[in-house]
Design a protein around this motif. Sequence first.
Motif, PDB file in Angstrom:
ATOM      1  N   ALA A  80     -10.566  -0.117   3.347  1.00  0.00           N
ATOM      2  CA  ALA A  80      -9.315  -0.376   3.407  1.00  0.00           C
ATOM      3  C   ALA A  80      -8.958  -1.499   2.508  1.00  0.00           C
ATOM      4  O   ALA A  80      -7.912  -1.549   2.043  1.00  0.00           O
ATOM      5  N   ALA A  81      -9.946  -2.595   2.508  1.00  0.00           N
ATOM      6  CA  ALA A  81      -9.497  -3.680   1.584  1.00  0.00           C
ATOM      7  C   ALA A  81      -9.700  -3.266   0.098  1.00  0.00           C
ATOM      8  O   ALA A  81      -8.501  -3.565  -0.685  1.00  0.00           O
ATOM      9  N   LEU A  82     -10.472  -2.183  -0.161  1.00  0.00           N
ATOM     10  CA  LEU A  82     -10.627  -1.737  -1.448  1.00  0.00           C
ATOM     11  C   LEU A  82      -9.262  -0.893  -1.983  1.00  0.00           C
ATOM     12  O   LEU A  82      -8.532  -1.070  -2.989  1.00  0.00           O
ATOM     13  N   THR A  83      -8.828  -0.096  -0.957  1.00  0.00           N
ATOM     14  CA  THR A  83      -7.272   0.345  -1.361  1.00  0.00           C
ATOM     15  C   THR A  83      -6.476  -0.452  -1.024  1.00  0.00           C
ATOM     16  O   THR A  83      -5.341  -0.190  -2.079  1.00  0.00           O
ATOM     17  N   ALA A  84      -6.287  -1.309  -0.401  1.00  0.00           N
ATOM     18  CA  ALA A  84      -5.140  -2.413  -0.210  1.00  0.00           C
ATOM     19  C   ALA A  84      -5.010  -3.163  -1.555  1.00  0.00           C
ATOM     20  O   ALA A  84      -4.066  -3.191  -2.205  1.00  0.00           O
ATOM     21  N   VAL A  85      -6.156  -3.658  -2.458  1.00  0.00           N
ATOM     22  CA  VAL A  85      -6.080  -4.187  -3.668  1.00  0.00           C
ATOM     23  C   VAL A  85      -5.716  -3.205  -4.733  1.00  0.00           C
ATOM     24  O   VAL A  85      -4.879  -3.600  -5.527  1.00  0.00           O
ATOM     25  N   ILE A  86      -6.203  -1.820  -4.528  1.00  0.00           N
ATOM     26  CA  ILE A  86      -5.581  -0.927  -5.541  1.00  0.00           C
ATOM     27  C   ILE A  86      -4.203  -0.462  -5.394  1.00  0.00           C
ATOM     28  O   ILE A  86      -3.373  -0.350  -6.305  1.00  0.00           O
ATOM     29  N   ASN A  87      -3.766  -0.343  -4.047  1.00  0.00           N
ATOM     30  CA  ASN A  87      -2.393  -0.202  -3.820  1.00  0.00           C
ATOM     31  C   ASN A  87      -1.273  -1.153  -4.258  1.00  0.00           C
ATOM     32  O   ASN A  87      -0.267  -0.933  -4.795  1.00  0.00           O
ATOM     33  N   THR A  88      -1.801  -2.600  -4.243  1.00  0.00           N
ATOM     34  CA  THR A  88      -1.049  -3.597  -5.004  1.00  0.00           C
ATOM     35  C   THR A  88      -0.513  -3.435  -6.251  1.00  0.00           C
ATOM     36  O   THR A  88       0.571  -3.541  -6.866  1.00  0.00           O
ATOM     37  N   LYS A  89      -1.375  -2.639  -7.133  1.00  0.00           N
ATOM     38  CA  LYS A  89      -1.471  -2.548  -8.762  1.00  0.00           C
ATOM     39  C   LYS A  89      -0.834  -1.006  -8.846  1.00  0.00           C
ATOM     40  O   LYS A  89       0.142  -0.848  -9.770  1.00  0.00           O
ATOM     41  N   LEU A  90      -1.040  -0.318  -8.124  1.00  0.00           N
ATOM     42  CA  LEU A  90      -1.076   1.135  -8.278  1.00  0.00           C
ATOM     43  C   LEU A  90      -0.476   1.751  -6.961  1.00  0.00           C
ATOM     44  O   LEU A  90      -1.221   2.461  -6.384  1.00  0.00           O
ATOM     45  N   PRO A  91       0.744   1.588  -6.812  1.00  0.00           N
ATOM     46  CA  PRO A  91       1.316   2.062  -5.214  1.00  0.00           C
ATOM     47  C   PRO A  91       1.171   3.777  -5.074  1.00  0.00           C
ATOM     48  O   PRO A  91       1.220   3.964  -4.018  1.00  0.00           O
ATOM     49  N   ILE A  92       1.269   4.425  -6.220  1.00  0.00           N
ATOM     50  CA  ILE A  92       1.165   5.909  -6.377  1.00  0.00           C
ATOM     51  C   ILE A  92       0.037   6.360  -5.792  1.00  0.00           C
ATOM     52  O   ILE A  92      -0.251   7.450  -5.133  1.00  0.00           O
ATOM     53  N   VAL A  93      -1.143   5.420  -5.883  1.00  0.00           N
ATOM     54  CA  VAL A  93      -2.591   6.250  -5.316  1.00  0.00           C
ATOM     55  C   VAL A  93      -2.725   5.793  -4.021  1.00  0.00           C
ATOM     56  O   VAL A  93      -3.114   6.696  -3.182  1.00  0.00           O
ATOM     57  N   GLY A  94      -1.739   4.546  -3.231  1.00  0.00           N
ATOM     58  CA  GLY A  94      -1.842   4.436  -1.715  1.00  0.00           C
ATOM     59  C   GLY A  94      -1.011   5.363  -1.260  1.00  0.00           C
ATOM     60  O   GLY A  94      -1.353   5.746  -0.140  1.00  0.00           O
ATOM     61  N   GLU A  95      -0.046   5.649  -1.924  1.00  0.00           N
ATOM     62  CA  GLU A  95       1.020   7.032  -1.034  1.00  0.00           C
ATOM     63  C   GLU A  95       0.155   7.959  -1.023  1.00  0.00           C
ATOM     64  O   GLU A  95       0.520   8.757  -0.066  1.00  0.00           O
ATOM     65  N   LEU A  96      -0.654   8.674  -2.101  1.00  0.00           N
ATOM     66  CA  LEU A  96      -1.278   9.895  -2.217  1.00  0.00           C
ATOM     67  C   LEU A  96      -2.195   9.719  -1.127  1.00  0.00           C
ATOM     68  O   LEU A  96      -2.382  10.857  -0.466  1.00  0.00           O
ATOM     69  N   LEU A  97      -2.995   8.589  -0.873  1.00  0.00           N
ATOM     70  CA  LEU A  97      -4.110   8.511   0.173  1.00  0.00           C
ATOM     71  C   LEU A  97      -3.484   8.627   1.492  1.00  0.00           C
ATOM     72  O   LEU A  97      -3.916   9.293   2.356  1.00  0.00           O
ATOM     73  N   VAL A  98      -2.345   7.922   1.865  1.00  0.00           N
ATOM     74  CA  VAL A  98      -1.695   8.131   3.229  1.00  0.00           C
ATOM     75  C   VAL A  98      -1.510   9.361   3.331  1.00  0.00           C
ATOM     76  O   VAL A  98      -1.474  10.188   4.456  1.00  0.00           O
ATOM     77  N   THR A  99      -0.727  10.112   2.250  1.00  0.00           N
ATOM     78  CA  THR A  99      -0.264  11.753   2.412  1.00  0.00           C
ATOM     79  C   THR A  99      -1.439  12.276   2.756  1.00  0.00           C
ATOM     80  O   THR A  99      -1.331  13.331   3.839  1.00  0.00           O
TER      81      THR A  99
END
Length: 189
Positions: free
Chosen positions: A148-167
């Motif tokens: 979760a922490a890894l994804t949170a940091v990546i999501n701050t710079k690349l929100p498209i990656v976080g959006e895809l992961l949630v989907t």
Amino acid sequence: MSSSDSEQSDSSGTASSVGEPRTKGEVISPPRSVSPPPARNRPEGRERTEPARQDPLILMKSGRYLPPALKRKMLAAQGSSTDEAGQRVSWEMLKKRINGPVNKVNTSNIKDVIVELFSANLIRGRGLYCRSLMRAQALSTSFTPVYAALTAVINTKLPIVGELLVTRLVIQFRRAFNRDDKDLCISSV
């Protein structure tokens, strides 16, 4: 050899026959005949091929160890990455560059893993990242806060990656809920 010849050789200290000592403690052994190893017959289609002549993608997927120098040489000999085989090879390399850090992440090395993932092409490999993260989290739920922490940091710079992961997680949860798969439901939440 006559009897007088054998007496002379005995008196001079040389061996008269094989196996007798020439001098104190020295024994002559019979000469060995060296024969070549037997040739192994291979079936017609089973000849060994040189690694440099095979497709680099097949060699990378085969699980055999290829030294980095040989990989670079094969990729350079293959030419540009615009053809289909070159794109497959670069995709496999991207998959390894993303799967490796995700699999080795923990609380002590998360900073290094984040830098390593950002050096990879996460825009192109966002699907690979999501698949790798979901698979790793399902296998070891104790590392969920680290992922979760890894994804949170990546999501701050690349929100498209976080959006895809949630989907993808929502889709996975729906499928698991409809199949009554409790373990998969829990791991996707």
